[in-house]
Every structure is written in structure tokens, then in C-alpha cells.
Design an enzyme around this catalytic site. Structure first.
Site, mmCIF file in Angstrom:
data_model
loop_
_atom_site.group_PDB
_atom_site.id
_atom_site.type_symbol
_atom_site.label_atom_id
_atom_site.label_comp_id
_atom_site.label_asym_id
_atom_site.label_seq_id
_atom_site.Cartn_x
_atom_site.Cartn_y
_atom_site.Cartn_z
ATOM 1 N N ASN A 1 -14.654 4.692 -7.355
ATOM 2 C CA ASN A 1 -13.317 4.399 -7.900
ATOM 3 C C ASN A 1 -13.315 3.207 -8.855
ATOM 4 O O ASN A 1 -12.446 3.107 -9.706
ATOM 5 C CB ASN A 1 -12.349 4.114 -6.753
ATOM 6 C CG ASN A 1 -11.001 3.617 -7.234
ATOM 7 O OD1 ASN A 1 -10.280 4.357 -7.918
ATOM 8 N ND2 ASN A 1 -10.667 2.367 -6.936
ATOM 9 N N ASP B 1 -10.855 -0.722 -12.355
ATOM 10 C CA ASP B 1 -10.590 0.670 -11.962
ATOM 11 C C ASP B 1 -11.131 1.652 -12.996
ATOM 12 O O ASP B 1 -10.680 1.683 -14.150
ATOM 13 C CB ASP B 1 -9.085 0.875 -11.791
ATOM 14 C CG ASP B 1 -8.787 2.075 -10.926
ATOM 15 O OD1 ASP B 1 -9.230 2.073 -9.762
ATOM 16 O OD2 ASP B 1 -8.139 3.029 -11.416
ATOM 17 N N GLN C 1 -3.411 5.000 -7.914
ATOM 18 C CA GLN C 1 -4.573 5.672 -8.494
ATOM 19 C C GLN C 1 -5.034 5.092 -9.828
ATOM 20 O O GLN C 1 -6.186 5.297 -10.221
ATOM 21 C CB GLN C 1 -4.283 7.177 -8.601
ATOM 22 C CG GLN C 1 -4.100 7.765 -7.187
ATOM 23 C CD GLN C 1 -3.967 9.260 -7.130
ATOM 24 O OE1 GLN C 1 -3.460 9.879 -8.082
ATOM 25 N NE2 GLN C 1 -4.384 9.845 -6.020
ATOM 26 N N ASP D 1 -15.851 6.774 -1.188
ATOM 27 C CA ASP D 1 -15.107 5.550 -0.900
ATOM 28 C C ASP D 1 -13.813 5.523 -1.715
ATOM 29 O O ASP D 1 -13.795 5.939 -2.878
ATOM 30 C CB ASP D 1 -15.995 4.356 -1.276
ATOM 31 C CG ASP D 1 -15.305 3.016 -1.077
ATOM 32 O OD1 ASP D 1 -15.060 2.655 0.079
ATOM 33 O OD2 ASP D 1 -14.999 2.342 -2.082
ATOM 34 N N GLU E 1 -12.442 9.137 1.966
ATOM 35 C CA GLU E 1 -11.640 8.096 2.591
ATOM 36 C C GLU E 1 -10.243 8.096 1.997
ATOM 37 O O GLU E 1 -10.025 7.584 0.900
ATOM 38 C CB GLU E 1 -12.297 6.730 2.395
ATOM 39 C CG GLU E 1 -11.633 5.681 3.254
ATOM 40 C CD GLU E 1 -11.665 4.310 2.647
ATOM 41 O OE1 GLU E 1 -11.542 3.345 3.394
ATOM 42 O OE2 GLU E 1 -11.779 4.198 1.420
ATOM 43 N N HIS F 1 -7.582 6.433 -4.044
ATOM 44 C CA HIS F 1 -7.323 5.735 -5.312
ATOM 45 C C HIS F 1 -7.822 6.517 -6.521
ATOM 46 O O HIS F 1 -7.823 6.008 -7.641
ATOM 47 C CB HIS F 1 -7.926 4.332 -5.249
ATOM 48 C CG HIS F 1 -7.349 3.526 -4.126
ATOM 49 N ND1 HIS F 1 -6.139 2.903 -4.227
ATOM 50 C CD2 HIS F 1 -7.776 3.327 -2.853
ATOM 51 C CE1 HIS F 1 -5.855 2.302 -3.073
ATOM 52 N NE2 HIS F 1 -6.831 2.559 -2.218
HETATM 53 C C1 LAG Z 1 -12.855 0.850 0.707
HETATM 54 N N1 LAG Z 1 -12.221 1.893 0.930
HETATM 55 O O1 LAG Z 1 -11.188 2.302 0.182
HETATM 56 C C2 LAG Z 1 -13.913 0.290 1.568
HETATM 57 O O2 LAG Z 1 -14.027 1.035 2.777
HETATM 58 C C3 LAG Z 1 -13.572 -1.145 1.788
HETATM 59 O O3 LAG Z 1 -14.485 -1.747 2.671
HETATM 60 C C4 LAG Z 1 -13.561 -1.831 0.427
HETATM 61 O O4 LAG Z 1 -13.040 -3.160 0.524
HETATM 62 C C5 LAG Z 1 -12.643 -1.142 -0.566
HETATM 63 N N2 LAG Z 1 -12.449 0.217 -0.360
HETATM 64 C C6 LAG Z 1 -13.226 -1.275 -1.956
HETATM 65 O O5 LAG Z 1 -14.388 -0.465 -2.063
HETATM 66 C C7 LAG Z 1 -13.984 -4.187 0.746
HETATM 67 C C8 LAG Z 1 -13.332 -5.368 1.450
HETATM 68 C C9 LAG Z 1 -12.519 -6.204 0.487
HETATM 69 C C10 LAG Z 1 -13.358 -6.597 -0.706
HETATM 70 C C11 LAG Z 1 -13.794 -5.296 -1.385
HETATM 71 C C12 LAG Z 1 -14.638 -5.517 -2.625
HETATM 72 O O6 LAG Z 1 -12.485 -4.880 2.495
HETATM 73 O O7 LAG Z 1 -12.116 -7.391 1.181
HETATM 74 O O8 LAG Z 1 -12.605 -7.392 -1.601
HETATM 75 O O9 LAG Z 1 -14.621 -4.531 -0.465
HETATM 76 O O10 LAG Z 1 -15.781 -6.264 -2.312
HETATM 77 C C13 LAG Z 1 -13.190 -8.647 -1.956
HETATM 78 C C14 LAG Z 1 -12.291 -9.779 -1.503
HETATM 79 C C15 LAG Z 1 -10.944 -9.690 -2.266
HETATM 80 C C16 LAG Z 1 -11.186 -9.714 -3.784
HETATM 81 C C17 LAG Z 1 -12.151 -8.571 -4.138
HETATM 82 C C18 LAG Z 1 -12.506 -8.536 -5.608
HETATM 83 O O11 LAG Z 1 -12.074 -9.702 -0.098
HETATM 84 O O12 LAG Z 1 -10.114 -10.810 -1.899
HETATM 85 O O13 LAG Z 1 -9.958 -9.503 -4.470
HETATM 86 O O14 LAG Z 1 -13.370 -8.714 -3.384
HETATM 87 O O15 LAG Z 1 -13.179 -9.711 -5.979
HETATM 88 CA CA CA Z 2 -8.422 4.513 -9.353
#
Ligand code: LAG
Ligand code: CA
Length: 437
Positions: free
Chosen positions: A81, A141, A132, A171, A197, A175
């Protein structure tokens, strides 16, 4: 096998996953991503070279081949995505990128700039276009509705299949428009197993059912409902999932927890009173959800905590080592994998309850399970459709480890048992007690 590196998955396929009867192993994303120790760096792709915290392309291919020889197919987590959320950085490949420029892979015109929110980030999940076409937590995106991006993603997925992978987890599928996924997959050719997902949310327009044409879909209502039932609602509400408006059983990929929900919302290894273990036993014993997934993960304190031991997965006997939990080896979980393989798609039979937190049921004439999610012993006579005989209680991990504990003798279809608090019992015709036990 959340965050396990390729060498350790390779070893675990031979040592345990194959012999225990697991059909697939799901890996963390194999492609290049932003550098860092947090687990979620894997969800910020920088290119589709197979070089990640978890190993190289050669190690990945070696793992896939070894697992398949051990009878275990491989599902790769495909992050399609978006790219990174960083304004600029270095990838696990050692190359540089900026938020909207990944040299050799994507440049500025390959991204959505939704223009629907001030920062182009998703703010309103009741708005389909935002979900999306805006950015998920700031992640650039991809314009998955364009020919170039669709072709590039298809090339990546084809490359994954060329390594011997036969399953994909898409994943953040919610979206991406379902029709975009359909287009991409049409360029890839047949993929034996796909799970998408699509996190269900109340009052949201995007429905998990929109995605079933592409493959299986993850049913998060199941995850939420199991937590509710095991902690407050009562597991006697879990007989039937067929008339709730959820995904059809054959399309539903179900789990008690995944790597996100164990941190945010579901039951997890920290849950009190053994509810996580018992719910996992339930999910393997109950027929709803053609393909249940068992999470194998690691101890964490803070949400961001990355993998222990430099991503080198390790189990000592049945329990985790060096911070790894090794849920896939817990006897009641691996024992129930054999149960599920034996009972196949047999219907539920002989449903019985004690209190609201005590249930027992059979799977045709092939298996029977009793779950006591109560802080008191459950002493009862159980009626089954099983042939008379002496059975191993596979909640002890049998038959792989022999018949642990006392066998259960069924006579005239019935047996009596005293099930200790917060434990389960499971028997099936593929695990008879050895003579003389
Ligand atoms: C998913 N499913 O839709 C994954 O299962 C999930 O683990 C992913 O989020 C998300 N989509 C994007 O692929 C994870 C973390 C986020 C993390 C993101 C990107 O849950 O917390 O965000 O992966 O690494 C992190 C920071 C955010 C920040 C972002 C961009 O936590 O605060 O905005 O990075 O820098
Ligand atoms: Ca998208």
C-alpha cells in the site's frame, strides 16, 4: 513467525513446524525497509530487494526450500500500500531515499496526494476515499490505481513466487481498493493462498466482504469476539459464527492475536487466567475460519520493542528462549494442530456446556474438545460420537511427544473427566494412547 529471521525459520521448519503438522509459516516482510530496530521498520518499504533485518535473498530462498521439503509452505507478508513515512533515510540495502523518491523503484508521480486532509493523512475512517487514497500514519501512499505501480507491484509478487513462496499476506489491504488488488493479482497469475488484512470497523464503508474475490480475508470481528467471550461474555456464546453477518467460514482467516492486536487490543500472552492459551485452543478446535493463524512472537514491554537476539529465533524445548515466546510449540497449541488436521471440516457435534465459561464439543466422529475457562474444576460426563478406545489428551502435545498425562477412555461414546481450572482437554482418532498405558 513474527520477526524470526530466515535462518531461524529454516531450522524451526525442520525441528518443529513440519513434524507438528503446520501447513504454512508466515514470515515478516522480506523486502528492503528503513533501518532501525523497531519491529515496525519492516512496514516501511524502500525497495523490493529481498534484503531486510531478517536476512538476505539467498537466506530467504534457502529457508523457503527447506521449509517446503519439511512439508511447510511459506506465506510472505507483502507491504504494497505504501513506502516509508520518513522524509529521507537509508535502507537496509544501504541506499538512500526520500519520502516520495525511491531511486530505481518509484518517483514522485507514483504516489497519491489525496488532497482531502491538510497533511494528506487519513483522518476519517468513514470516508472511503480518505482511507484508500490518503496516507496511513504518514506512509507515502502508492498510486495503486496506476498502470506503472500495478505493474511494479505485480513484478515484486512474481519475484516472491519465484523464490518458492506460495502464500501472500496483503498488508493494509483495506487501504487499497479491492479492484486494484484484483488488477495486480491478474498480472501475477495464480497464487495458492492469499490473505488480506481488512480490519473491520463499526460504521466504516469499506467491508471485508468486498475483498473475498481476491482470496481469504482476515476476520477481526472474530478476534474481538474471542477476547470478549473469554474475559466477560462467556464462551458458551461461541457455538455458531454462521449468522453474524461476518465473512463466510471458507473466506475467513481467523486468529486470537496478530502482531498488531497483541500490542493494541486483543488477548495476548500477558492476558490473565490462561485465556490466551485457551482461546487459541478454541480457535484450532472450532471449524469457523478455514485457515486459523497462530501467532508466534516475543516478550515486549514498550509497543515499539523490536525482536530479541538480533532476530535469531530460538525455542528451548517447548518454551521460548532469549525473549521468544514460541507459542507454536506450546503443547496445547501444537497438539491442536494435529487435532485440526485430523478432523478436517467435520461439523460440530455433541455441544455441551457447564457454566457460561465451560464448553465441550465434538467434530463429527473424529475429535472432541472440552474447555474449562472457569476458576473451578469441571467434573462431568461427556457424550461424544467417537469410537470406543483409549485416547491421548493432545492438550499435552501428543502424539509427537508421546501420550503425556493420563489417557482418556471412551466407552459407549462417553467418558468422565475432572478438568482442572483454566485448562482444556482434547482427543482425536489420530492420537490413540499406546497399548498398555
Ligand atoms: C498494517 N496493517 O494495515 C500492519 O499490520 C501494521 O503493523 C503497520 O503499522 C501498518 N499496517 C503499516 O504497514 C506499523 C505500526 C505503526 C508504524 C507503521 C510503519 O503499527 O506504528 O508507524 O508500521 O512503520 C510508525 C510510527 C508512526 C509514524 C509512522 C511513519 O509508529 O507514529 O507515523 O511509523 O513514520
Ligand atoms: Ca492506499
Amino acid at each position: 513467525m513474527f520477526e524470526w529471521n530466515w535462518n531461524s525459520i529454516k531450522a524451526e521448519c525442520v525441528a518443529f513446524l513440519g513434524p507438528a503438522g503446520y501447513g504454512y509459516v508466515q514470515t515478516s516482510p522480506p523486502n528492503a525497509h528503513i533501518v532501525g530496530k523497531q519491529w515496525w521498520t519492516a512496514y516501511q518499504p524502500t525497495s523490493y530487494d529481498l534484503v531486510s533485518n531478517r536476512g538476505t535473498r539467498e537466506e530467504f530462498i534457502d529457508m523457503v526450500n527447506t521449509c517446503k521439503t519439511a512439508g511447510v509452505q511459506v506465506i510472505a507478508d507483502a507491504v504494497v500500500n505504501h513506502m516509508s513515512g520518513a522524509s529521507a533515510g537509508t535502507s537496509t540495502l544501504g541506499t538512500n531515499f526520500t519520502h516520495y523518491d525511491y531511486p530505481g523503484t518509484y518517483s514522485a508521480n507514483d504516489f497519491h496526494y489525496c488532497g482531502l486532509t491538510p497533511d494528506n493523512n487519513i483522518a476519517d475512517y468513514t470516508n472511503r476515499d480518505q482511507v484508500q487514497k490518503c496516507q496511513l500514519v504518514g506512509l507515502a501512499d502508492l498510486a495503486t490505481d496506476t498502470d506503472y505501480v500495478q505493474g511494479r507491484l505485480a513484478d515484486y509478487l512474481k519475484d516472491l513466487l519465484s523464490t518458492g513462496v506460495t502464500g501472500l499476506r496483503i498488508d493494509a489491504a483495506k487501504h487499497i481498493a479491492s479492484s486494484d488488488i484484483t488488477n495486480i493479482l491478474s498480472r501475477v497469475g495464480p497464487v495458492p493462498y492469499i490473505t488480506q488484512e481488512v480490519i473491520y470497523g463499526d460504521n466504516e464503508p469499506i467491508q471485508p466482504s468486498e475483498y473475498v474475490a481476491n482470496g481469504a480475508v482476515q476476520e477481526f470481528r472474530y478476534t474481538n469476539t474471542l477476547k470478549w467471550a473469554f474475559t466477560e461474555g462467556g464462551i458458551d456464546t461461541l457455538q455458531d459464527f454462521g449468522n453474524r453477518g461476518w465473512l463466510d467460514s471458507k473466506s475467513a482467516n481467523v486468529f486470537v492475536a496478530n502482531h498488531d492486536t497483541e500490542r493494541d487490543s486483543s488477548l495476548n500472552y500477558k492476558s490473565a487466567m490462561n485465556t490466551y492459551y485457551l482461546a487459541t485452543i478454541f480457535s484450532l478446535a472450532h471449524p469457523y475460519g478455514a485457515n486459523p493463524t497462530v501467532l508466534s512472537s516475543y516478550f515486549f514491554e514498550a509497543r515499539d520493542d523490536g525482536a530479541p537476539n538480533n532476530w535469531q529465533g530460538a525455542c528451548q524445548g517447548i518454551s521460548g528462549d532469549k525473549g521468544w515466546l514460541c507459542q507454536h510449540r506450546w503443547p496445547g497449541i501444537s497438539g491442536l494442530v494435529g487435532f485440526r488436521n485430523t478432523v478436517g471440516d467435520s461439523e460440530i457435534t455433541n455441544w455441551q456446556t457447564g457454566t457460561h465459561q465451560q464448553i465441550a464439543f465434538g467434530r463429527g466422529n473424529l475429535g472432541f474438545v472440552a474447555i474449562n475457562n472457569e476458576s473451578a474444576q469441571w467434573s462431568a460426563e461427556f457424550t461424544t460420537s467417537l469410537p470406543d478406545g483409549s485416547y491421548c489428551n493432545v492438550n499435552g502435545g501428543a502424539p509427537r511427544d508421546g501420550c503425556m498425562g493420563s489417557p482418556i477412555t471412551i466407552s459407549g461414546g462417553k467418558f468422565t473427566a475432572n478438568i482442572t481450572p483454566r485448562t482444556a482437554l482434547a482427543v482425536h482418532v489420530g492420537a490413540m494412547a499406546p497399548a498398555g498405558l
